[in-house]
Design a protein around this motif. Structure first.
Motif, PDB file in Angstrom:
ATOM      1  N   ASP A  64      -5.191  11.827 -13.502  1.00 48.61           N
ATOM      2  CA  ASP A  64      -4.693  10.506 -13.118  1.00 48.61           C
ATOM      3  C   ASP A  64      -3.288  10.564 -12.530  1.00 48.61           C
ATOM      4  O   ASP A  64      -2.720   9.527 -12.193  1.00 48.61           O
ATOM      5  N   GLN A  65      -2.714  11.754 -12.464  1.00 46.73           N
ATOM      6  CA  GLN A  65      -1.372  11.989 -11.926  1.00 46.73           C
ATOM      7  C   GLN A  65      -0.310  11.171 -12.660  1.00 46.73           C
ATOM      8  O   GLN A  65       0.605  10.609 -12.068  1.00 46.73           O
ATOM      9  N   GLN A  66      -0.432  11.119 -13.975  1.00 47.46           N
ATOM     10  CA  GLN A  66       0.574  10.439 -14.790  1.00 47.46           C
ATOM     11  C   GLN A  66       1.797  11.335 -14.901  1.00 47.46           C
ATOM     12  O   GLN A  66       1.681  12.558 -14.915  1.00 47.46           O
ATOM     13  N   PRO A  67       2.995  10.753 -14.991  1.00 45.56           N
ATOM     14  CA  PRO A  67       4.193  11.582 -15.168  1.00 45.56           C
ATOM     15  C   PRO A  67       4.215  12.184 -16.573  1.00 45.56           C
ATOM     16  O   PRO A  67       4.214  11.467 -17.562  1.00 45.56           O
ATOM     17  N   LEU A  68       4.196  13.499 -16.641  1.00 45.29           N
ATOM     18  CA  LEU A  68       4.182  14.203 -17.914  1.00 45.29           C
ATOM     19  C   LEU A  68       5.482  14.975 -18.083  1.00 45.29           C
ATOM     20  O   LEU A  68       5.922  15.680 -17.178  1.00 45.29           O
ATOM     21  N   TYR A  69       6.064  14.860 -19.256  1.00 40.07           N
ATOM     22  CA  TYR A  69       7.337  15.510 -19.560  1.00 40.07           C
ATOM     23  C   TYR A  69       7.086  16.792 -20.345  1.00 40.07           C
ATOM     24  O   TYR A  69       6.046  16.969 -20.969  1.00 40.07           O
ATOM     25  N   VAL A  70       8.067  17.671 -20.325  1.00 34.70           N
ATOM     26  CA  VAL A  70       7.976  18.960 -21.006  1.00 34.70           C
ATOM     27  C   VAL A  70       8.842  18.904 -22.261  1.00 34.70           C
ATOM     28  O   VAL A  70       9.963  18.394 -22.230  1.00 34.70           O
ATOM     29  N   LEU A  71       8.315  19.430 -23.366  1.00 32.11           N
ATOM     30  CA  LEU A  71       9.137  19.567 -24.567  1.00 32.11           C
ATOM     31  C   LEU A  71      10.292  20.516 -24.241  1.00 32.11           C
ATOM     32  O   LEU A  71      10.080  21.589 -23.684  1.00 32.11           O
ATOM     33  N   HIS A  72      11.500  20.113 -24.583  1.00 31.37           N
ATOM     34  CA  HIS A  72      12.652  20.931 -24.203  1.00 31.37           C
ATOM     35  C   HIS A  72      12.633  22.293 -24.897  1.00 31.37           C
ATOM     36  O   HIS A  72      13.164  23.271 -24.363  1.00 31.37           O
ATOM     37  N   SER A  73      11.990  22.394 -26.047  1.00 29.69           N
ATOM     38  CA  SER A  73      11.924  23.685 -26.733  1.00 29.69           C
ATOM     39  C   SER A  73      11.176  24.734 -25.909  1.00 29.69           C
ATOM     40  O   SER A  73      11.380  25.933 -26.092  1.00 29.69           O
ATOM     41  N   GLU A  74      10.325  24.298 -24.986  1.00 27.82           N
ATOM     42  CA  GLU A  74       9.590  25.241 -24.139  1.00 27.82           C
ATOM     43  C   GLU A  74      10.419  25.744 -22.960  1.00 27.82           C
ATOM     44  O   GLU A  74      10.102  26.768 -22.375  1.00 27.82           O
ATOM     45  N   THR A  75      11.467  25.027 -22.592  1.00 28.09           N
ATOM     46  CA  THR A  75      12.262  25.418 -21.432  1.00 28.09           C
ATOM     47  C   THR A  75      13.704  25.768 -21.778  1.00 28.09           C
ATOM     48  O   THR A  75      14.463  26.150 -20.893  1.00 28.09           O
ATOM     49  N   CYS A  76      14.097  25.639 -23.033  1.00 26.04           N
ATOM     50  CA  CYS A  76      15.489  25.898 -23.436  1.00 26.04           C
ATOM     51  C   CYS A  76      15.804  27.386 -23.260  1.00 26.04           C
ATOM     52  O   CYS A  76      15.138  28.257 -23.822  1.00 26.04           O
ATOM     53  N   HIS A  77      16.808  27.685 -22.474  1.00 25.47           N
ATOM     54  CA  HIS A  77      17.167  29.073 -22.181  1.00 25.47           C
ATOM     55  C   HIS A  77      17.976  29.718 -23.294  1.00 25.47           C
ATOM     56  O   HIS A  77      18.032  30.942 -23.383  1.00 25.47           O
ATOM     57  N   ALA A  78      18.585  28.933 -24.149  1.00 26.35           N
ATOM     58  CA  ALA A  78      19.437  29.490 -25.195  1.00 26.35           C
ATOM     59  C   ALA A  78      18.640  30.154 -26.306  1.00 26.35           C
ATOM     60  O   ALA A  78      19.143  31.028 -26.990  1.00 26.35           O
ATOM     61  N   ARG A  79      17.399  29.780 -26.490  1.00 21.94           N
ATOM     62  CA  ARG A  79      16.604  30.332 -27.588  1.00 21.94           C
ATOM     63  C   ARG A  79      15.697  31.473 -27.157  1.00 21.94           C
ATOM     64  O   ARG A  79      14.913  31.975 -27.944  1.00 21.94           O
ATOM     65  N   ARG A  80      15.783  31.880 -25.933  1.00 22.66           N
ATOM     66  CA  ARG A  80      14.954  32.992 -25.452  1.00 22.66           C
ATOM     67  C   ARG A  80      15.711  34.302 -25.605  1.00 22.66           C
ATOM     68  O   ARG A  80      16.930  34.332 -25.504  1.00 22.66           O
TER      69      ARG A  80
END
Length: 104
Positions: A64-80
């Motif tokens: 449906d092309q709804q705007p979907l957000y990403v959990l910040h824990s998946e993209t946080c660079h400090a915890r990698r």
């Protein structure tokens, strides 16, 4: 607007409809990685609610092309880890022999 305490990136907060916990989200929707749908309804305190989508619900939201957000824990660079080992690399290190001490 809030900032992540680890990587200082701008984030937004929402309350999960499933668990009732506050979840940090990236500031803008990402159609490729997103799995969280914000609700249009806010309560009287201004709290934003969001659904974490999985399975068929996620597939329907993408279709449906709804705007979907990403959990910040998946993209946080400090915890990698700074330099993760690639999956195809195998390390053949000698095993450490544990010494046994004897008391005489």
């Amino acid at each position: 607007m809030a900032h992540c305490r680890n990587c200082k990136a701008e984030i937004t907060w929402a309350t999960s409809t499933g668990s009732g916990k506050r979840i940090p989200l990236d500031l803008y929707p990402d159609p490729g990685l997103g799995s969280v749908r914000k609700r249009d309804i806010r309560d009287e305190d201004g709290v934003v609610y969001a659904d974490i989508l999985r399975g068929d619900e996620l597939h329907r939201a993408i279709a449906d092309q709804q705007p979907l957000y990403v959990l910040h824990s998946e993209t946080c660079h400090a915890r990698r880890p700074p330099n993760p080992k690639p999956a195809h690399v195998r390390l053949d290190l000698p095993r450490r022999v544990k010494r046994q001490w004897r008391y005489r």
